[in-house]
Every structure is written in C-alpha cells, then in structure tokens.
Design a protein around this motif. Structure first.
Motif, PDB file in Angstrom:
ATOM      1  N   GLU A  55     -74.690  13.549  17.713  1.00  0.00           N
ATOM      2  CA  GLU A  55     -74.060  13.714  16.410  1.00  0.00           C
ATOM      3  C   GLU A  55     -72.674  14.321  16.583  1.00  0.00           C
ATOM      4  OE1 GLU A  55     -76.723  16.032  14.088  1.00  0.00           O
ATOM      5  OE2 GLU A  55     -78.364  14.595  14.305  1.00  0.00           O
ATOM      6  N   MET A  56     -71.868  14.157  15.563  1.00  0.00           N
ATOM      7  CA  MET A  56     -70.512  14.683  15.596  1.00  0.00           C
ATOM      8  C   MET A  56     -70.410  15.921  14.702  1.00  0.00           C
ATOM      9  SD  MET A  56     -69.139  12.335  17.535  1.00  0.00           S
ATOM     10  CE  MET A  56     -67.373  12.615  17.392  1.00  0.00           C
ATOM     11  N   LEU A  57     -69.482  16.779  15.029  1.00  0.00           N
ATOM     12  CA  LEU A  57     -69.170  17.950  14.229  1.00  0.00           C
ATOM     13  C   LEU A  57     -67.700  17.902  13.851  1.00  0.00           C
ATOM     14  CD1 LEU A  57     -70.684  21.062  16.067  1.00  0.00           C
ATOM     15  CD2 LEU A  57     -71.345  20.210  13.831  1.00  0.00           C
ATOM     16  N   ASP A  58     -67.391  18.486  12.702  1.00  0.00           N
ATOM     17  CA  ASP A  58     -65.979  18.685  12.351  1.00  0.00           C
ATOM     18  C   ASP A  58     -65.550  20.054  12.860  1.00  0.00           C
ATOM     19  OD1 ASP A  58     -65.085  16.367  10.988  1.00  0.00           O
ATOM     20  OD2 ASP A  58     -66.464  16.880   9.362  1.00  0.00           O
ATOM     21  N   LEU A  59     -64.482  20.071  13.635  1.00  0.00           N
ATOM     22  CA  LEU A  59     -63.944  21.330  14.143  1.00  0.00           C
ATOM     23  C   LEU A  59     -62.641  21.595  13.401  1.00  0.00           C
ATOM     24  CD1 LEU A  59     -64.536  23.461  16.403  1.00  0.00           C
ATOM     25  CD2 LEU A  59     -62.944  22.185  17.840  1.00  0.00           C
ATOM     26  N   VAL A 109     -64.175  25.751  19.673  1.00  0.00           N
ATOM     27  CA  VAL A 109     -65.434  25.074  19.978  1.00  0.00           C
ATOM     28  C   VAL A 109     -66.469  26.046  20.522  1.00  0.00           C
ATOM     29  CG1 VAL A 109     -64.644  24.379  22.283  1.00  0.00           C
ATOM     30  CG2 VAL A 109     -66.498  23.128  21.181  1.00  0.00           C
ATOM     31  N   TYR A 124     -69.974  26.327  18.674  1.00  0.00           N
ATOM     32  CA  TYR A 124     -71.181  26.031  19.439  1.00  0.00           C
ATOM     33  C   TYR A 124     -72.131  27.242  19.469  1.00  0.00           C
ATOM     34  CZ  TYR A 124     -70.648  21.364  21.517  1.00  0.00           C
ATOM     35  OH  TYR A 124     -70.607  20.014  21.724  1.00  0.00           O
ATOM     36  N   ALA A 139     -63.443  21.332  24.246  1.00  0.00           N
ATOM     37  CA  ALA A 139     -63.924  20.552  23.095  1.00  0.00           C
ATOM     38  C   ALA A 139     -64.208  19.105  23.507  1.00  0.00           C
ATOM     39  CB  ALA A 139     -62.875  20.582  21.981  1.00  0.00           C
ATOM     40  N   PRO A 140     -65.418  18.644  23.245  1.00  0.00           N
ATOM     41  CA  PRO A 140     -65.755  17.252  23.619  1.00  0.00           C
ATOM     42  C   PRO A 140     -65.309  16.267  22.550  1.00  0.00           C
ATOM     43  CG  PRO A 140     -67.701  18.368  22.799  1.00  0.00           C
ATOM     44  CD  PRO A 140     -66.591  19.374  22.732  1.00  0.00           C
ATOM     45  N   THR A 141     -64.050  15.971  22.551  1.00  0.00           N
ATOM     46  CA  THR A 141     -63.508  14.989  21.607  1.00  0.00           C
ATOM     47  C   THR A 141     -63.884  13.592  22.077  1.00  0.00           C
ATOM     48  OG1 THR A 141     -61.459  14.808  22.855  1.00  0.00           O
ATOM     49  CG2 THR A 141     -61.537  16.504  21.129  1.00  0.00           C
TER      50      THR A 141
END
Lengths: 367, 98
Positions: free
Chosen positions: A8-12, A18, A22, A35-37
C-alpha cells in the motif's frame, strides 16, 4: 505462489519525515530511513530486469508475509541500498524461505540469533561489498545497508518485531546488520560456495547464529595450536550448540591464520575434521549444566567420562576466509535448530572455472 | 509525496476454522486444545489456563498433545498433529517460552 503483490501507499507530507511516520505505524529499526518513493523502488527493480516484481521469493513467518520482489525492493530503499546490491538481497530472501533455515524458530526464540549474510564471488565485487579489514564492522555501505535491509524484511514482512514476533531476551547488535563478503582472493581453499556445490560465479550464504566470538592467536605457527584456540571458542557452555548437539559453526578464519594452516598442507575439510575432534567437553559436564536438551540419541548414549563433540559431524563446521591483515579470526555458533543455506545470486552465470560442472540452479542446504 | 509501506501482503487466510464457525453459530461448547511445545512446565501452565478459560466461557478442554515424534520447542509441529488439532478443536493454546 499466487499471492497478490499489494504494497500500500502512504502520503508523506512536505514537513513529515519517513522515519517518524513509519515509527507511528510500528515500522523501522530505530535508525533513519530512506523514503521508498516509486521512483527509487523502480530504480531498485531495474537491477533485476529478469524478475517479475510480483514474484513471491519467500513467505516469511511468523507473520507469513509474502516477500515479493517489489516488497524486497521497498525495504532495500528504506535501508539505503544501492541498486547494485539488490540481486544479493533477492538471493538472501530466497534463502530465508528455505525450510532448512527454520525461520519461524529463528524469529520466535529467546536466543539472540541473527542471520549472517555472506556474499561470495562476483556479486561481492560488483556490489561493492567489503571482505577485508573490518568486513563485519562499520564503514562499508554495501555490507551495512544490505544486512540492514535483510533485518527490515524480517521486521516488516516476517513480523519479527521485538515482543510479538521476536522473543529474543536481550536482542543483539547483529540484529541491526550482519553481512560481509568472503575474502576469496586470500582464501587458500577457493570459494566457499563452490565447496558447497554452488558453482555459479555469485552466491550468498545465510547462517543463523550468534554474534562472532573472537579467536586471538598471534603466537602460534602451526595449524593445531591455532585451531585449538578456535576449538576453545567452540566449547563455551553458554552457547546454544552445547544443549543442541547438531548445530553448525561458522569458523571465519582471517587470511593470515588460513595461510598458516594451508601452508602446512591442510585442506578446508582437514580444518573441520580437526575441530570436530578437538572441540569437545566431558559428557558429565554437559549433563551437570543442562536439564532441557535437544540431544540426538547417540549423545544420550555417551557415558559421563566420554568427550562429547559440540556438533554431530565434522561437516557441520564450516570454514570461510573473511577479514584483512592481523591475527583475529572468529567463531559464529548457530542458534542450533537451523541449517545454513547457500544459493546462487540471480542472473549469475554458471562458472566456467575449472572443476565446475554442477548447475547452480538449486539452493544447497547444509544437510 | 507518495511512498510505499513496507510489509506487503499476508499469504493465506486468517480467521476461524469452519468447525469453529459451526460451533459459534450453533452455540455448542467450543473445544479447547493444548499443544505442548516442550518447554519446561509448558503443559502444566497451559492446561491450567485452558481449564480456567473453559470454566469462564463454557468451552471444554478437548485435547492435550505434544508436537509429535522428534519435534521440540524449536522445530515445527508434525503435520499429523496439526491435522488432528484442525479436526478436534476450535482453539489451540500453542506454547510457552522459557
């Protein structure tokens, strides 16, 4: 394996970090994260163009998380890996899924076990892994981040979080990062992976063990004297192998110790056989110290006056050359109920070195 | 900025077994099992817990077993034991630590 790849993706937010975000989810290892962009993850995946990002490399207990190629890439980015190390991490993830490794037990135990990742061959060179001075310590990005990424996979995908997923009483520094390359250039016996029948030009080994026990020997010039000190490090009653009897040892010889031993005409197997016979303690002593044991039947049959070997066979004593100048080697006892695994690195061609001839397609469990 | 989460999907399904769902739906007493993992005193502690749980909930202690031949606290339970637990109980207490 038919498991959906659905990270899933998160909005940072612009002002959010991050590591902090996290941490609020219970993720991370306590150190700052990258950050895993999507862009960074795609760059990592580009390092293994022949692999499907949705392929499940292993299912990792106790959470039974699916370690897909993409999920592994996410954790590689988080740890700070470069793409040139990613194939090694992919291979290590496959090794985690080998039943011989017994990852469920490794993660569940109260013992401070951590997977030691050893990198062999071209992947070590091309990935920038250190094999010489300080190889097991800080200062090299490849060793530090790839070992860390493996731990992040255990925390996130396997669910090995301290407490509910990892019962280790005290934990241990090896649980942050535990990775080195074999110093094959200074190994008098050739590469370790080939000695296990993995004849590809690149491979990795996972050995689930304790932090290294130092072996100091600056005095002796004969194999027996040096190895007697190794044997003394193997016979501590405080390690799990004492109450298990079939656990492995990794003996990480420094190049100088290895050279002294080899110049006397000893092979890698000679070292293992000698240590098997010298690393022994009186059975009476073991019986006095352990009520709860996982001994095999042959061990129960020994009399109190017999000298009991610390493991069931000489082949359980693995010899690898690691490190730089100096006269310090180390012993890495296993947790006990686990076996090391050596696997090829993806896309590594079959070696054309003389003596090879065994396709490197399959993992080699230690027994 | 969008970033990935790190955990990925869980393999397999998690939830009550069909027999547990049946017992919950019909109101029949749930069956408790104890899987002794071989740690010292694990069986005594878990049987005590199971009996206390049964007394409080109306469930019953239906099965106490070890992991099977050759298995110990550090190794997986034998498949035949898992299958028996699957058939005979609805809830399993699975072990204790040191």
């Amino acid at each position: 394996m038919g498991i959906p790849d659905a990270p899933e993706m998160l909005d940072l937010g612009d002002r959010e970090d991050v590591t902090d975000v996290y941490a609020r989810h219970g993720w991370g290892d306590g150190l700052p994260l990258v950050a895993p962009t999507p862009e960074r993850v795609e760059a990592m995946l580009a390092a293994v163009p022949n692999l499907d990002p949705g392929e499940t490399l292993a299912v990792l207990p106790p959470r039974n998380g699916a370690a897909t190629v993409r999920t592994v890439a996410v954790n590689a980015v988080l740890a700070g890996c470069e793409p040139r190390q990613f194939a090694v991490l992919v291979a290590a993830t496959r090794a985690l899924g080998d039943p011989a490794l017994n990852l469920r037990g490794v993660n569940a135990t109260t013992h401070p076990v951590a997977p030691l990742l050893l990198v062999h061959g071209l992947a070590a060179t091309e990935g920038g892994f250190a094999s010489g001075t300080g190889a097991l310590g800080p200062g090299n990005r490849a060793n530090a981040t790839t070992g860390r990424a493996l731990r992040l996979l255990l925390l996130h995908v396997a669910g090995a979080t301290p407490g509910p997923g990892d019962a280790s009483t005290q934990g241990g520094p090896a649980k942050y990062s535990y990775c080195a390359a074999e110093n094959v250039a200074e190994s008098p016996w050739g590469g370790y992976a080939a000695s296990r029948g993995v004849m590809t030009t690149s491979a990795v080994t996972l050995h689930c063990g304790e932090a290294p026990h130092n072996v100091h020997d600056m005095e002796n010039a004969t194999p027996g004297r040096i190895l007697d000190k190794v044997a003394s490090a193997m016979t501590s009653l405080a390690q799990n192998n004492a109450c298990i009897s079939q656990g492995e040892y990794f003996v990480l010889l420094c190049p100088e110790h290895a050279a002294t031993i080899a110049e006397a005409g000893w092979s890698r197997d000679d070292v293992s056989r000698y240590l098997f016979h010298r690393a022994r303690v009186p059975m009476r002593t073991l019986r006095e110290h352990f009520d709860s044991v996982a001994w095999e039947p042959w061990m129960h049959a020994l009399t109190d006056d017999d000298l009991a070997p610390m493991t069931g066979a000489a082949e359980h004593i693995r010899v690898v050359v690691v490190g730089g100048p100096g006269k310090h080697s180390s012993v890495v006892p296993s947790w006990g109920m686990t076996a090391s695994v050596t696997v090829p690195v993806p896309d590594a061609p079959v070696s054309e070195l003389p003596g090879s001839g065994v396709p490197g397609a399959d993992a080699v469990g230690s027994r | 900025m969008k970033i990935y989460t790190p955990c990925g999907a869980v393999a397999g399904e998690v939830g009550p077994t069909a027999s547990a769902q049946h017992h919950m739906a019909t109101g029949e007493p749930l069956r408790i099992g104890v899987l002794d993992n071989g740690k010292p005193n694990a069986r005594a502690v878990m049987v005590h817990l199971a009996e206390a749980l049964a007394a409080r909930t109306g469930a019953r202690l239906a099965l106490v077993t070890d992991k099977g031949p050759g298995a110990n606290a550090a190794t997986p339970c034998r498949d035949e034991v898992i299958e028996r637990l699957r058939q005979d109980v609805d809830l399993v207490l699975v072990g204790s630590a040191d």
